[in-house]
Scaffold this active site. Structure first.
Site, PDB file in Angstrom:
ATOM      1  N   GLY A  99       0.796  -1.222   0.000  1.00 21.24           N
ATOM      2  CA  GLY A  99       0.000   0.000   0.000  1.00 21.24           C
ATOM      3  C   GLY A  99       0.828   1.271   0.000  1.00 21.24           C
ATOM      4  CD  GLU A 122      -2.137  -2.714  -1.405  1.00 21.10           C
ATOM      5  OE1 GLU A 122      -2.594  -1.724  -0.809  1.00 21.10           O
ATOM      6  OE2 GLU A 122      -1.634  -3.679  -0.821  1.00 21.10           O
ATOM      7  CE1 TYR A 156      -4.963  -4.459   9.099  1.00 24.63           C
ATOM      8  CE2 TYR A 156      -6.155  -2.444   9.643  1.00 24.63           C
ATOM      9  CZ  TYR A 156      -5.719  -3.369   8.712  1.00 24.63           C
ATOM     10  OH  TYR A 156      -6.035  -3.198   7.391  1.00 24.63           O
ATOM     11  CD1 TRP A 212      -1.739  -5.611   7.855  1.00 22.77           C
ATOM     12  CD2 TRP A 212      -0.412  -6.456   6.253  1.00 22.77           C
ATOM     13  NE1 TRP A 212      -0.643  -4.800   7.768  1.00 22.77           N
ATOM     14  CE2 TRP A 212       0.191  -5.287   6.806  1.00 22.77           C
ATOM     15  CE3 TRP A 212       0.261  -7.154   5.246  1.00 22.77           C
ATOM     16  CZ2 TRP A 212       1.433  -4.818   6.356  1.00 22.77           C
ATOM     17  CZ3 TRP A 212       1.482  -6.666   4.809  1.00 22.77           C
ATOM     18  CH2 TRP A 212       2.056  -5.502   5.368  1.00 22.77           C
TER      19      TRP A 212
END
Ligand code: NAG
Length: 367
Positions: A96, A137, A258, A347
């Site tokens: 990203g 991305e 997360y 992730w």
């Protein structure tokens, strides 16, 4: 008799040798910025681990590993195989934070695609990775999608040629892609045929649907599996890939270890889509699962699992955090299995809390 037996064994071995297709992917990404030691990864809970990220040089279009990352990347495979000798590793390229224009420009010419392809294969082999993972991305218009397809087709051909020449198992090829099978604002579809022919599987990023950085005015389920009346959900994303023609057996469902935090406008209005104004925690508002567990303990925060949406959230005062806890993870893994998908990925592994989420995912899928 002995000869017959030997021949039979050789026959059996040849059967195993040709069947290189993956039966399940229990994946997890690791990146050095997490501050989490590679040697601390409980690799027994994974079939595939991704080392993120290698970089794309904007001048030469070669894939490189920064000198800061070299020590951990070059020993990654050997280190994670200590706890699980059969775990496979993939070197992940881009991410990203990478410059999306460099990828678009690399993919636009056959010469620069070749630089990318040849250097990536060399880098994977010289650092003992079992495969490569492309995180561009994202390709966004029709030219970029076409070029992305050419890149994948040529990459696969080069990987096959290298395997033939070296007598080794071909490198695995995967890509991390948007949750939808098309770019969300242009509706341009991903090159499904090239993906299907060239990649072993895709990692569908079915998360970051809501976050304080891009949807600041209300809380939201960051990685909703279902989202009645709205496009942003894991189920909608996975269905779009299958409807576009990709086999479920080429799809790994993504989930985040997360969460995203918001500042509630009113502490007494603390549901999903409640009014908010920006991030509830310092920085970009993201917080690892291990940090969320601490936040809950320290603030005696209230925890909620919404089974309709399949999300967890917690709140204390005006701080609100949306995330995936064990119930969300196990529901999503059951969903992936029931849908006939190849597996799942997270992730990132360093944000787990005593391997609770990784264990939940692995056990829910089963052997
Ligand atoms: C779960 O979230 C949805 C969407 O906001 C909401 O309509 C529903 O009432 C919630 N379910 C529960 C049990 O709170």
């Amino acid at each position: 008799m002995a000869l017959t037996k030997t021949l039979f064994l050789l026959f059996l071995l040849s059967l195993f040798h040709v069947s290189t297709a993956q039966t399940v992917v229990k994946g997890g990404y690791w990146f050095p910025g997490s501050g989490f030691a590679v040697s601390s990864i409980n690799s027994a809970l994974f079939t595939h681990l991704y080392c993120a990220f290698a970089d794309l040089d904007p001048q030469t279009y070669q894939v490189t590993i920064s000198s800061a990352n070299k020590p951990q990347f070059s020993t990654f495979t050997q280190t994670v195989q200590q706890k699980n000798p059969s775990v496979k590793t993939l070197l992940s390229i881009g991410g990203g934070g990478a410059n999306v224009n460099t990828f678009a420009s690399m993919a636009s010419q056959s010469g620069s695609r070749k630089s990318f392809i040849d250097s990536s294969i060399k880098l994977a082999r010289s650092n003992n990775f079992h495969g490569l993972d492309l995180d561009w991305e994202y390709p966004s218009d029709s030219t970029q999608m076409t070029n992305f397809g050419s890149l994948l087709t040529e990459w696969k051909a080069a990987v096959a040629a290298e395997a033939k020449a070296s007598g080794r198992q071909p490198l695995l090829l995967s890509a991390a892609v948007l949750y939808l099978s098309y770019y969300y604002s242009t509706s341009v579809p991903y090159p499904i045929q090239a993906i299907s022919n060239s990649l072993d599987w895709i990692n569908v990023m079915t998360y970051d649907f809501y976050g304080p950085g891009w949807s600041a005015s209300a809380t939201g389920p960051p990685a909703a599996l279902y989202n009645p009346g709205k496009r942003e959900s894991g189920d909608n994303g996975i269905n779009s890939w299958i409807q576009a023609g990709l086999s479920p057996k080429k799809i790994a469902l993504g989930f985040p270890f997360y969460g995203w935090s918001w500042r509630l406008t009113n502490a007494n209005n603390h549901g999903l889509f409640a009014p908010a104004n920006g991030a509830g925690l310092a920085g970009d508002g993201s917080i690892g699962y291990n940090g969320i567990k601490q936040f809950i303990a320290q603030n005696s925060a209230t925890k909620v699992f919404n089974a309709t949406v399949v999300t967890d959230y917690c709140y204390s005062g005006t701080t609100w955090i949306g995330y995936d806890d064990t119930q969300s993870i196990s529901t999503k893994v059951s969903y992936a299995k029931q849908k006939g998908l190849l597996g799942y990925f997270a992730w990132h592994v360093g944000a787990d809390d005593n391997w609770v989420l990784s264990t939940t995912a692995s056990q829910t899928w089963g052997a």
